[in-house]
Design an enzyme around this catalytic site. Structure first.
Site, PDB file in Angstrom:
ATOM      1  NE  ARG A  98     -15.481  34.464  14.563  1.00  0.00           N
ATOM      2  CZ  ARG A  98     -15.035  33.662  15.525  1.00  0.00           C
ATOM      3  NH1 ARG A  98     -13.758  33.378  15.629  1.00  0.00           N
ATOM      4  NH2 ARG A  98     -15.864  33.122  16.385  1.00  0.00           N
ATOM      5  CG  HIS A 116     -14.522  51.171  15.285  1.00  0.00           C
ATOM      6  ND1 HIS A 116     -14.388  49.888  15.792  1.00  0.00           N
ATOM      7  CD2 HIS A 116     -14.155  52.017  16.276  1.00  0.00           C
ATOM      8  CE1 HIS A 116     -13.938  49.963  17.032  1.00  0.00           C
ATOM      9  NE2 HIS A 116     -13.794  51.241  17.348  1.00  0.00           N
TER      10      HIS A 116
HETATM   11  C1  GAR Z   1     -21.948  48.465  15.109  1.00  0.00           C
HETATM   12  O1  GAR Z   1     -22.060  49.464  16.094  1.00  0.00           O
HETATM   13  C2  GAR Z   1     -20.526  48.411  14.582  1.00  0.00           C
HETATM   14  O2  GAR Z   1     -19.913  49.655  14.544  1.00  0.00           O
HETATM   15  C3  GAR Z   1     -19.879  47.523  15.620  1.00  0.00           C
HETATM   16  O3  GAR Z   1     -20.824  46.518  15.861  1.00  0.00           O
HETATM   17  C4  GAR Z   1     -22.118  47.070  15.704  1.00  0.00           C
HETATM   18  C5  GAR Z   1     -22.911  46.166  14.782  1.00  0.00           C
HETATM   19  O4  GAR Z   1     -24.247  46.563  14.733  1.00  0.00           O
HETATM   20  N1  GAR Z   1     -18.659  46.998  15.120  1.00  0.00           N
HETATM   21  C6  GAR Z   1     -17.558  46.900  15.858  1.00  0.00           C
HETATM   22  O5  GAR Z   1     -17.510  47.198  17.029  1.00  0.00           O
HETATM   23  C7  GAR Z   1     -16.349  46.351  15.107  1.00  0.00           C
HETATM   24  N2  GAR Z   1     -15.134  46.718  15.766  1.00  0.00           N
HETATM   25  P1  GAR Z   1     -25.250  45.930  13.687  1.00  0.00           P
HETATM   26  O6  GAR Z   1     -25.052  44.423  13.734  1.00  0.00           O
HETATM   27  O7  GAR Z   1     -26.607  46.332  14.201  1.00  0.00           O
HETATM   28  O8  GAR Z   1     -24.929  46.498  12.341  1.00  0.00           O
END
Ligand code: GAR
Length: 209
Positions: A98, A116
């Protein structure tokens, strides 16, 4: 997890929680001189919350309210209160899906970081690893940055490249990007905790300690 470390992190996430795991491990083994004071999620059944409970870290689901991509006013106030109650020094977004703006960023000005899954400013927004594959780039990666009012826009603290292979599929590429995230995120947070990161305009400068 012990609470003896004075620098307190508040982790916000919506999913798997693998970045939380990497950060909590780094705190545990002393690589990162901090402790995770609280974990908050906008998804009631997020694996992140299970991981936090297993690690003995205080955690809570806080309903995001009526919007799909951001917190409503009441939810925003609840997140701010929970982080303040936990006396958090730095807010660590780890897959929090969010957009945080206004009141929240004012409450923690200059103290919110995000990871990111691309080399920003390329591929902001959702599923950045898929965007990279669709665009046909040969190199992508992971970025740690301060959070400002823009989407995936704040000053960059750390980046690591990941090669895109000819036979990559989205899940495998994301897995390798996760590997990069797990290396650079604890390291970047450690540099902030040690006071090594200085902001000059859009640039961050890291002093050698
Ligand atoms: C990660 O790859 C993070 O970079 C991405 O969600 C994933 C969460 O992984 N975030 C985004 O895309 C935000 N724009 P996790 O829950 O295993 O840490």
């Amino acid at each position: 997890m012990t609470d003896s470390n004075p620098f307190r992190l508040g982790v916000l996430g919506s999913g798997e929680g693998s970045n939380f795991g990497a950060i909590a491990d780094a705190c545990q083994n002393g690589i990162l001189p901090a402790s995770v004071a609280v974990v908050l999620s906008d998804v009631e059944e997020a694996a992140l919350l299970h991981r936090a409970r297993d690690a003995g870290v205080a955690c809570a689901f806080i309903a995001p309210g009526k919007f799909r991509t951001k917190l409503d006013e009441e939810a925003e106030a609840s997140y701010i209160k929970a982080l303040n109650d936990a006396e958090v020094d730095l807010v660590v977004l780890a897959g929090f899906m969010r957009i945080l703006k206004g009141e929240f960023l004012r409450a923690f000005e200059g103290r919110v970081v995000n990871v990111h899954p691309s080399l920003l400013p390329a591929f902001p927004g959702l599923e950045a690893w898929k965007q990279a594959l669709d665009h046909g780039v040969k190199v992508t990666g992971a970025t740690v940055h301060f959070v400002d009012q823009g989407v995936d826009n704040g000053a960059i603290i750390a980046q690591e490249t990941v090669r895109v292979l000819d036979d990559d599929i989205p899940e495998i590429l994301h897995e390798r990007i996760h590997g990069a995230e797990h290396r650079i995120y604890p390291e970047a947070i450690g540099a902030i905790v040690r006071g090594e990161i200085t902001l000059r305009g859009r640039r961050t400068i890291k002093s050698v300690s």
